[in-house]
Design a protein around this motif. Sequence first.
Motif, PDB file in Angstrom:
ATOM      1  N   GLY A 125      -7.286  39.848   8.838  1.00 17.49           N
ATOM      2  CA  GLY A 125      -7.798  40.154   7.505  1.00 17.49           C
ATOM      3  C   GLY A 125      -6.775  39.871   6.421  1.00 17.49           C
ATOM      4  O   GLY A 125      -7.110  39.329   5.352  1.00 17.49           O
ATOM      5  N   ALA A 126      -5.501  40.205   6.687  1.00 13.02           N
ATOM      6  CA  ALA A 126      -4.436  39.937   5.712  1.00 13.02           C
ATOM      7  C   ALA A 126      -4.272  38.436   5.488  1.00 13.02           C
ATOM      8  O   ALA A 126      -4.054  37.979   4.356  1.00 13.02           O
ATOM      9  CB  ALA A 126      -3.131  40.556   6.192  1.00 13.02           C
ATOM     10  N   SER A 127      -4.382  37.656   6.571  1.00 13.23           N
ATOM     11  CA  SER A 127      -4.220  36.204   6.435  1.00 13.23           C
ATOM     12  C   SER A 127      -5.349  35.598   5.604  1.00 13.23           C
ATOM     13  O   SER A 127      -5.128  34.650   4.836  1.00 13.23           O
ATOM     14  CB  SER A 127      -4.163  35.548   7.817  1.00 13.23           C
ATOM     15  N   LEU A 128      -6.556  36.134   5.730  1.00 12.93           N
ATOM     16  CA  LEU A 128      -7.657  35.633   4.907  1.00 12.93           C
ATOM     17  C   LEU A 128      -7.387  35.885   3.428  1.00 12.93           C
ATOM     18  O   LEU A 128      -7.675  35.030   2.581  1.00 12.93           O
ATOM     19  CB  LEU A 128      -8.968  36.298   5.324  1.00 12.93           C
ATOM     20  N   ALA A 129      -6.837  37.066   3.122  1.00 15.75           N
ATOM     21  CA  ALA A 129      -6.503  37.361   1.726  1.00 15.75           C
ATOM     22  C   ALA A 129      -5.443  36.389   1.204  1.00 15.75           C
ATOM     23  O   ALA A 129      -5.519  35.930   0.058  1.00 15.75           O
ATOM     24  CB  ALA A 129      -6.001  38.804   1.610  1.00 15.75           C
TER      25      ALA A 129
ATOM     26  N   ALA B  59     -15.438  45.496  16.762  1.00 16.55           N
ATOM     27  CA  ALA B  59     -14.250  45.773  15.954  1.00 16.55           C
ATOM     28  C   ALA B  59     -13.984  44.646  14.970  1.00 16.55           C
ATOM     29  O   ALA B  59     -13.642  44.875  13.804  1.00 16.55           O
ATOM     30  CB  ALA B  59     -13.037  45.987  16.862  1.00 16.55           C
ATOM     31  N   ASN B  60     -14.152  43.417  15.418  1.00 12.52           N
ATOM     32  CA  ASN B  60     -13.959  42.257  14.548  1.00 12.52           C
ATOM     33  C   ASN B  60     -14.939  42.298  13.380  1.00 12.52           C
ATOM     34  O   ASN B  60     -14.554  42.103  12.217  1.00 12.52           O
ATOM     35  CB  ASN B  60     -14.156  40.989  15.378  1.00 12.52           C
ATOM     36  N   ALA B  61     -16.211  42.562  13.688  1.00 15.27           N
ATOM     37  CA  ALA B  61     -17.235  42.552  12.651  1.00 15.27           C
ATOM     38  C   ALA B  61     -16.985  43.606  11.581  1.00 15.27           C
ATOM     39  O   ALA B  61     -17.265  43.388  10.394  1.00 15.27           O
ATOM     40  CB  ALA B  61     -18.612  42.766  13.289  1.00 15.27           C
ATOM     41  N   LEU B  62     -16.441  44.765  11.970  1.00 15.48           N
ATOM     42  CA  LEU B  62     -16.306  45.888  11.040  1.00 15.48           C
ATOM     43  C   LEU B  62     -14.939  45.988  10.375  1.00 15.48           C
ATOM     44  O   LEU B  62     -14.819  46.600   9.313  1.00 15.48           O
ATOM     45  CB  LEU B  62     -16.599  47.203  11.782  1.00 15.48           C
ATOM     46  N   MET B  63     -13.901  45.402  10.977  1.00 21.27           N
ATOM     47  CA  MET B  63     -12.536  45.666  10.513  1.00 21.27           C
ATOM     48  C   MET B  63     -11.953  44.574   9.628  1.00 21.27           C
ATOM     49  O   MET B  63     -11.251  44.862   8.658  1.00 21.27           O
ATOM     50  CB  MET B  63     -11.626  45.880  11.725  1.00 21.27           C
ATOM     51  N   VAL B  64     -12.234  43.310   9.946  1.00 22.36           N
ATOM     52  CA  VAL B  64     -11.574  42.208   9.237  1.00 22.36           C
ATOM     53  C   VAL B  64     -11.899  42.228   7.744  1.00 22.36           C
ATOM     54  O   VAL B  64     -11.011  42.045   6.897  1.00 22.36           O
ATOM     55  CB  VAL B  64     -11.963  40.858   9.867  1.00 22.36           C
ATOM     56  N   GLY B  65     -13.166  42.441   7.399  1.00 22.09           N
ATOM     57  CA  GLY B  65     -13.569  42.422   5.994  1.00 22.09           C
ATOM     58  C   GLY B  65     -12.866  43.458   5.139  1.00 22.09           C
ATOM     59  O   GLY B  65     -12.303  43.114   4.081  1.00 22.09           O
ATOM     60  N   PRO B  66     -12.867  44.751   5.527  1.00 19.59           N
ATOM     61  CA  PRO B  66     -12.164  45.745   4.717  1.00 19.59           C
ATOM     62  C   PRO B  66     -10.667  45.461   4.567  1.00 19.59           C
ATOM     63  O   PRO B  66     -10.104  45.683   3.493  1.00 19.59           O
ATOM     64  CB  PRO B  66     -12.404  47.049   5.492  1.00 19.59           C
ATOM     65  N   VAL B  67     -10.022  44.965   5.624  1.00 18.46           N
ATOM     66  CA  VAL B  67      -8.596  44.628   5.512  1.00 18.46           C
ATOM     67  C   VAL B  67      -8.405  43.474   4.545  1.00 18.46           C
ATOM     68  O   VAL B  67      -7.453  43.460   3.752  1.00 18.46           O
ATOM     69  CB  VAL B  67      -8.003  44.296   6.895  1.00 18.46           C
ATOM     70  N   ALA B  68      -9.308  42.482   4.586  1.00 20.46           N
ATOM     71  CA  ALA B  68      -9.216  41.370   3.640  1.00 20.46           C
ATOM     72  C   ALA B  68      -9.366  41.857   2.202  1.00 20.46           C
ATOM     73  O   ALA B  68      -8.629  41.423   1.302  1.00 20.46           O
ATOM     74  CB  ALA B  68     -10.289  40.326   3.963  1.00 20.46           C
TER      75      ALA B  68
ATOM     76  N   LEU C 159      -8.573  44.828   1.082  1.00 21.87           N
ATOM     77  CA  LEU C 159      -7.329  45.515   0.742  1.00 21.87           C
ATOM     78  C   LEU C 159      -6.239  44.509   0.388  1.00 21.87           C
ATOM     79  O   LEU C 159      -5.513  44.682  -0.595  1.00 21.87           O
ATOM     80  CB  LEU C 159      -6.887  46.385   1.918  1.00 21.87           C
ATOM     81  N   GLY C 160      -6.135  43.447   1.178  1.00 22.31           N
ATOM     82  CA  GLY C 160      -5.142  42.419   0.888  1.00 22.31           C
ATOM     83  C   GLY C 160      -5.381  41.749  -0.450  1.00 22.31           C
ATOM     84  O   GLY C 160      -4.438  41.452  -1.194  1.00 22.31           O
ATOM     85  N   LEU C 161      -6.635  41.516  -0.797  1.00 22.42           N
ATOM     86  CA  LEU C 161      -6.947  40.892  -2.085  1.00 22.42           C
ATOM     87  C   LEU C 161      -6.591  41.805  -3.246  1.00 22.42           C
ATOM     88  O   LEU C 161      -6.231  41.333  -4.336  1.00 22.42           O
ATOM     89  CB  LEU C 161      -8.435  40.528  -2.132  1.00 22.42           C
ATOM     90  N   ARG C 162      -6.689  43.125  -3.030  1.00 24.35           N
ATOM     91  CA  ARG C 162      -6.290  44.056  -4.093  1.00 24.35           C
ATOM     92  C   ARG C 162      -4.774  44.092  -4.270  1.00 24.35           C
ATOM     93  O   ARG C 162      -4.274  44.307  -5.381  1.00 24.35           O
ATOM     94  CB  ARG C 162      -6.817  45.452  -3.793  1.00 24.35           C
ATOM     95  N   LEU C 163      -4.053  43.895  -3.180  1.00 22.60           N
ATOM     96  CA  LEU C 163      -2.594  43.981  -3.228  1.00 22.60           C
ATOM     97  C   LEU C 163      -1.930  42.667  -3.627  1.00 22.60           C
ATOM     98  O   LEU C 163      -0.822  42.665  -4.171  1.00 22.60           O
ATOM     99  CB  LEU C 163      -2.041  44.424  -1.862  1.00 22.60           C
TER     100      LEU C 163
END
Length: 224
Positions: free
Chosen positions: A39-43, A98-107, A109-113
């Motif tokens: 998710g961080a890498s997508l951001a 886990a992939n379906a539910l977790m990657v998006g929210p982490v992305a 968060l990364g976009l906000r940071l």
Amino acid sequence: MTLRPVARELAVLGPLAQLRAGRLPRRLLQLVVGLALYGASLAMLIRATLGNAPWDVLHQGMAVHLPMSIGTAVVVASVLVLLAWIPLRQPPGLGTIANALMVGPVADLGLRLLAAPDHPGARAGLLVGGVLLNALATALYIGAQPGPGPRDGLMTGLHRRTGVGLGRVRTGIEAGVVALGWLLGGVVGVGTVVYALMIGPLAQRMIPLAVVQLPERPRVPQRP
């Protein structure tokens, strides 16, 4: 009786076998770390503004036209892809959900940071770093052997049901989502090409280093 570790190869496991295969705490930790880094890498790739990864072109296009963030679009697209698994008779695993539910929210968060840098060199560095981190995250996730992600499962399911080669299936799917995402307003650019060319070779090199060795249970001899 001790269990003998096997070589660092990916096992073919069903949903229940994934949970029973052994070393579950280590594998779950590696799964969570891998998905968080993914998710961080997508951001990072999005903030580089040089062109998104193929599926993120679609996610960004969805976010342009629908009242949702890019991370939410990742989750929505994952759920829609999972619905396509039903006619393919592709069983999901723990890692799939886990992939379906977790990657998006982490992305999200990364976009906000992260902010998009102004200097072209910084943007190029963010792109390269995002591709490298994405490859590492992919290796960690796959190496934990929790079952395929929604998009990987769609690819393997179509391959199994149609007999078309995996490479051609993946190319067809990604070309389709890039075209649709671009029409919706997603960013396509040099980063999209760099990602498409580099992610496969990089992940292929990293995956063998990240595969969690599963114990091989001794076979019970059959009675004559």
